[in-house]
Design a protein around this motif. Structure first.
Motif, PDB file in Angstrom:
ATOM      1  N   GLY A   1       5.973  -0.899  -5.791  1.00  0.00           N
ATOM      2  CA  GLY A   1       7.211  -0.602  -5.081  1.00  0.00           C
ATOM      3  C   GLY A   1       8.392  -0.498  -6.019  1.00  0.00           C
ATOM      4  N   GLY A   2       8.400  -1.346  -7.035  1.00  0.00           N
ATOM      5  CA  GLY A   2       9.464  -1.292  -8.036  1.00  0.00           C
ATOM      6  C   GLY A   2       9.456   0.016  -8.799  1.00  0.00           C
ATOM      7  N   ILE A   3       8.273   0.518  -9.119  1.00  0.00           N
ATOM      8  CA  ILE A   3       8.176   1.817  -9.794  1.00  0.00           C
ATOM      9  C   ILE A   3       8.763   2.913  -8.902  1.00  0.00           C
ATOM     10  CG2 ILE A   3       6.578   3.565 -10.661  1.00  0.00           C
ATOM     11  CD1 ILE A   3       4.730   1.287 -11.520  1.00  0.00           C
ATOM     12  N   CYS A   4       8.511   2.814  -7.608  1.00  0.00           N
ATOM     13  CA  CYS A   4       9.043   3.810  -6.663  1.00  0.00           C
ATOM     14  C   CYS A   4      10.564   3.863  -6.687  1.00  0.00           C
ATOM     15  CB  CYS A   4       8.577   3.492  -5.245  1.00  0.00           C
ATOM     16  SG  CYS A   4       6.803   3.715  -4.963  1.00  0.00           S
TER      17      CYS A   4
ATOM     18  N   GLU B   1      10.239   3.850   1.868  1.00  0.00           N
ATOM     19  CA  GLU B   1      11.477   4.617   1.749  1.00  0.00           C
ATOM     20  C   GLU B   1      11.402   5.642   0.627  1.00  0.00           C
ATOM     21  OE1 GLU B   1      15.181   2.318   2.119  1.00  0.00           O
ATOM     22  OE2 GLU B   1      13.995   0.738   3.073  1.00  0.00           O
ATOM     23  N   ALA B   2      10.671   5.339  -0.429  1.00  0.00           N
ATOM     24  CA  ALA B   2      10.448   6.331  -1.485  1.00  0.00           C
ATOM     25  C   ALA B   2       9.492   7.423  -1.002  1.00  0.00           C
ATOM     26  CB  ALA B   2       9.895   5.656  -2.735  1.00  0.00           C
ATOM     27  N   PHE B   3       8.482   7.026  -0.246  1.00  0.00           N
ATOM     28  CA  PHE B   3       7.439   7.931   0.247  1.00  0.00           C
ATOM     29  C   PHE B   3       8.009   8.976   1.213  1.00  0.00           C
ATOM     30  CE2 PHE B   3       3.422   8.356   2.948  1.00  0.00           C
ATOM     31  CZ  PHE B   3       2.686   9.024   1.978  1.00  0.00           C
ATOM     32  N   THR B   4       8.971   8.561   2.041  1.00  0.00           N
ATOM     33  CA  THR B   4       9.554   9.452   3.052  1.00  0.00           C
ATOM     34  C   THR B   4      10.892  10.052   2.610  1.00  0.00           C
ATOM     35  OG1 THR B   4      10.568   7.537   4.151  1.00  0.00           O
ATOM     36  CG2 THR B   4       8.415   8.256   4.962  1.00  0.00           C
ATOM     37  N   ASN B   5      11.286   9.804   1.395  1.00  0.00           N
ATOM     38  CA  ASN B   5      12.576  10.182   0.834  1.00  0.00           C
ATOM     39  C   ASN B   5      12.689  11.700   0.653  1.00  0.00           C
ATOM     40  OD1 ASN B   5      14.778  10.245  -1.275  1.00  0.00           O
ATOM     41  ND2 ASN B   5      14.433   8.035  -1.257  1.00  0.00           N
TER      42      ASN B   5
ATOM     43  N   GLY C   1      12.588   3.634  -9.195  1.00  0.00           N
ATOM     44  CA  GLY C   1      13.183   4.274 -10.360  1.00  0.00           C
ATOM     45  C   GLY C   1      13.568   5.729 -10.136  1.00  0.00           C
ATOM     46  N   PRO C   2      12.601   6.643 -10.139  1.00  0.00           N
ATOM     47  CA  PRO C   2      12.943   8.067 -10.040  1.00  0.00           C
ATOM     48  C   PRO C   2      13.233   8.556  -8.622  1.00  0.00           C
ATOM     49  CG  PRO C   2      10.587   7.791 -10.378  1.00  0.00           C
ATOM     50  CD  PRO C   2      11.183   6.417 -10.432  1.00  0.00           C
ATOM     51  N   VAL C   3      12.951   7.732  -7.583  1.00  0.00           N
ATOM     52  CA  VAL C   3      13.167   8.175  -6.210  1.00  0.00           C
ATOM     53  C   VAL C   3      14.189   7.290  -5.491  1.00  0.00           C
ATOM     54  CG1 VAL C   3      12.104   8.603  -3.962  1.00  0.00           C
ATOM     55  CG2 VAL C   3      10.869   9.209  -6.060  1.00  0.00           C
ATOM     56  N   ASN C   4      13.968   5.993  -5.489  1.00  0.00           N
ATOM     57  CA  ASN C   4      14.857   5.003  -4.881  1.00  0.00           C
ATOM     58  C   ASN C   4      14.621   4.902  -3.371  1.00  0.00           C
ATOM     59  OD1 ASN C   4      16.699   2.920  -4.914  1.00  0.00           O
ATOM     60  ND2 ASN C   4      18.453   4.161  -5.469  1.00  0.00           N
ATOM     61  N   THR C   5      15.368   3.999  -2.758  1.00  0.00           N
ATOM     62  CA  THR C   5      15.248   3.757  -1.322  1.00  0.00           C
ATOM     63  C   THR C   5      16.200   4.669  -0.563  1.00  0.00           C
ATOM     64  OG1 THR C   5      16.816   1.926  -1.556  1.00  0.00           O
ATOM     65  CG2 THR C   5      14.465   1.380  -1.602  1.00  0.00           C
ATOM     66  N   ALA C   6      16.311   4.437   0.751  1.00  0.00           N
ATOM     67  CA  ALA C   6      17.127   5.317   1.584  1.00  0.00           C
ATOM     68  C   ALA C   6      17.861   4.491   2.637  1.00  0.00           C
ATOM     69  CB  ALA C   6      16.250   6.405   2.196  1.00  0.00           C
ATOM     70  N   ALA C   7      17.880   4.985   3.871  1.00  0.00           N
ATOM     71  CA  ALA C   7      18.691   4.358   4.916  1.00  0.00           C
ATOM     72  C   ALA C   7      18.285   2.918   5.200  1.00  0.00           C
ATOM     73  CB  ALA C   7      18.616   5.183   6.197  1.00  0.00           C
ATOM     74  N   GLY C   8      17.005   2.603   5.096  1.00  0.00           N
ATOM     75  CA  GLY C   8      16.563   1.240   5.384  1.00  0.00           C
ATOM     76  C   GLY C   8      17.308   0.210   4.572  1.00  0.00           C
ATOM     77  N   HIS C   9      17.385   0.436   3.267  1.00  0.00           N
ATOM     78  CA  HIS C   9      18.089  -0.516   2.414  1.00  0.00           C
ATOM     79  C   HIS C   9      19.592  -0.472   2.641  1.00  0.00           C
ATOM     80  CE1 HIS C   9      14.456  -1.694   0.414  1.00  0.00           C
ATOM     81  NE2 HIS C   9      15.119  -2.393  -0.486  1.00  0.00           N
ATOM     82  N   ALA C  10      20.128   0.716   2.933  1.00  0.00           N
ATOM     83  CA  ALA C  10      21.557   0.805   3.226  1.00  0.00           C
ATOM     84  C   ALA C  10      21.919  -0.041   4.447  1.00  0.00           C
ATOM     85  CB  ALA C  10      21.952   2.262   3.458  1.00  0.00           C
ATOM     86  N   LEU C  11      21.085  -0.013   5.479  1.00  0.00           N
ATOM     87  CA  LEU C  11      21.339  -0.813   6.679  1.00  0.00           C
ATOM     88  C   LEU C  11      21.093  -2.299   6.436  1.00  0.00           C
ATOM     89  CD1 LEU C  11      21.292   2.057   8.008  1.00  0.00           C
ATOM     90  CD2 LEU C  11      20.266   0.958  10.001  1.00  0.00           C
TER      91      LEU C  11
END
Length: 372
Positions: free
Chosen positions: A243-246, A194-198, A248-258
């Protein structure tokens, strides 16, 4: 290349990696008063810390941390005034340990620090010791607490919640059941993906994500097959950390929201909720990020494709092969509540707005129906 922007990366002041590194904690703590926050399934590991001074153990951490559990911990901490707070467990434990380390004198309330950089000071040295490989909470400065009345997530982020020491000891994860290993491993994958595709992706964070995804592709199946495979367990702990480092400055997206409604409404563990949603959102975003989607599939050893249906099929099979029950109908959901879940997820704008492709309530509902 992603669009350049300024970022700040926070990591623990000291990171210890390797088998049995947990036994060094007593030497670092010395005779200082300590509060160990943990859960009953892993409380037996407290004896391995080798604590020499006075310490108190709190074992009643709920699977999803809420303000009631935090209040109990803060009352306990206020009474003993710990010089050191140790989080020994999964993400729930470590998030509560972060908050306890900055709030136990009660000069600030939880409500006053929700948001970014509102914490005034750190009150105790913070040692974070994960016993699962999934959340990566030990690497970052964010803590999430669920409001017990509304089920809303309250996010606190502060550099004062950075771990002074983080320990990645693979022996602590030997006893994690294979189903939990699988789900938390896919959760770590979701953090990276999710950070990678953010839309806020950053080149440096992309490389942490790549390292995490590669490790998961290499070691997750091995860790599920043999819980005492030390190399695989350590590889997964590193993947979780990356993944935890990801986050911080980027965060997750729709996956975690769902995934959040599945945790707050169905009371599914965070890792399992994210594992169920992972293939569906990966497929939804595939045509928005075709090159990166191909990298993700390659890291998992799956056939590369830009076609959403092929991506879904491959990623779903990957999760099924790990032994994860992917149907939310098997976890207590019914079709009548899916729209409610969709509306709840849609309104988590701090994550939905990060997604590389706009997702409507109708889109979200379609994903829940596909996962049903």
């Amino acid at each position: 290349m992603n669009t350049p922007r300024n970022i700040t990366i926070h990591q623990p002041s000291r990171l210890e990696v390797g088998a049995n590194t947990v036994t060094q904690v007593g030497d670092w703590v010395g005779n200082k008063r300590a509060l160990v926050i943990t859960t009953s399934p892993v409380a037996n590991h407290v004896s391995r810390l080798g604590l020499k001074g006075p310490f108190t153990t709190f074992e009643d951490t709920p699977p999803e941390p809420n303000e009631l559990a935090l209040r109990t911990i803060l009352d306990l901490a206020e009474s003993i005034k710990p010089e050191v707070i140790i989080g020994l467990g999964g993400g729930s434990v470590m998030d509560l340990a972060k908050l306890a380390a900055v709030l136990w004198n009660k000069n600030q309330t939880l409500e006053e620090v929700v948001g970014l950089n509102k914490v005034h000071q750190k009150l105790s040295t913070l040692i974070q010791i994960p016993t699962t490989a999934g959340t990566g909470s030990e690497s970052g400065i964010r803590a999430l607490v669920t409001n017990s009345q509304t089920s809303a997530k309250m996010a606190v982020e502060s550099e004062h919640m950075r771990a002074d020491i983080a320990i990645l000891d693979p022996t602590l994860t030997y006893s994690v059941p294979s189903t939990v290993t699988a789900a938390t491993g896919v959760d770590a994958m979701a953090h990276c993906v999710e950070a990678f595709t953010n839309i806020r992706a950053h080149n440096m964070i992309d490389d942490y994500a790549r390292m995490g995804m590669k490790l998961i592709g290499q070691y997750l199946k091995r860790a599920v097959a043999n819980g005492e495979d030390t190399e695989a367990r350590e590889g997964m702990m590193l993947a979780s950390y990356y993944g935890g480092i990801c986050l911080g400055p980027v965060n997750t997206a729709a996956g975690h929201a769902l995934a959040y409604p599945l945790s707050t409404q169905l009371h599914l563990p965070h890792g399992l909720a994210n594992a169920i949603i992972f293939p569906h959102v990966l497929a939804f975003n595939a045509d928005a990020k075709p090159e990166k989607t191909a990298e993700i599939l390659a890291a998992l050893g799956l056939p590369q494709s830009h076609d959403p249906s092929n991506v879904l099929q491959a990623a779903y099979a990957f999760c099924i092969d790990l032994g994860i029950e992917m149907k939310i109908s098997k976890h207590g959901a019914n079709t009548e509540v899916l729209l409610q879940y969709a509306e709840e997820a849609y309104n988590i704008k701090r994550l939905m707005n990060n997604n590389p492709k706009e997702m409507s309530i109708k889109d979200i509902l379609a994903i829940y129906k596909a996962a049903f």
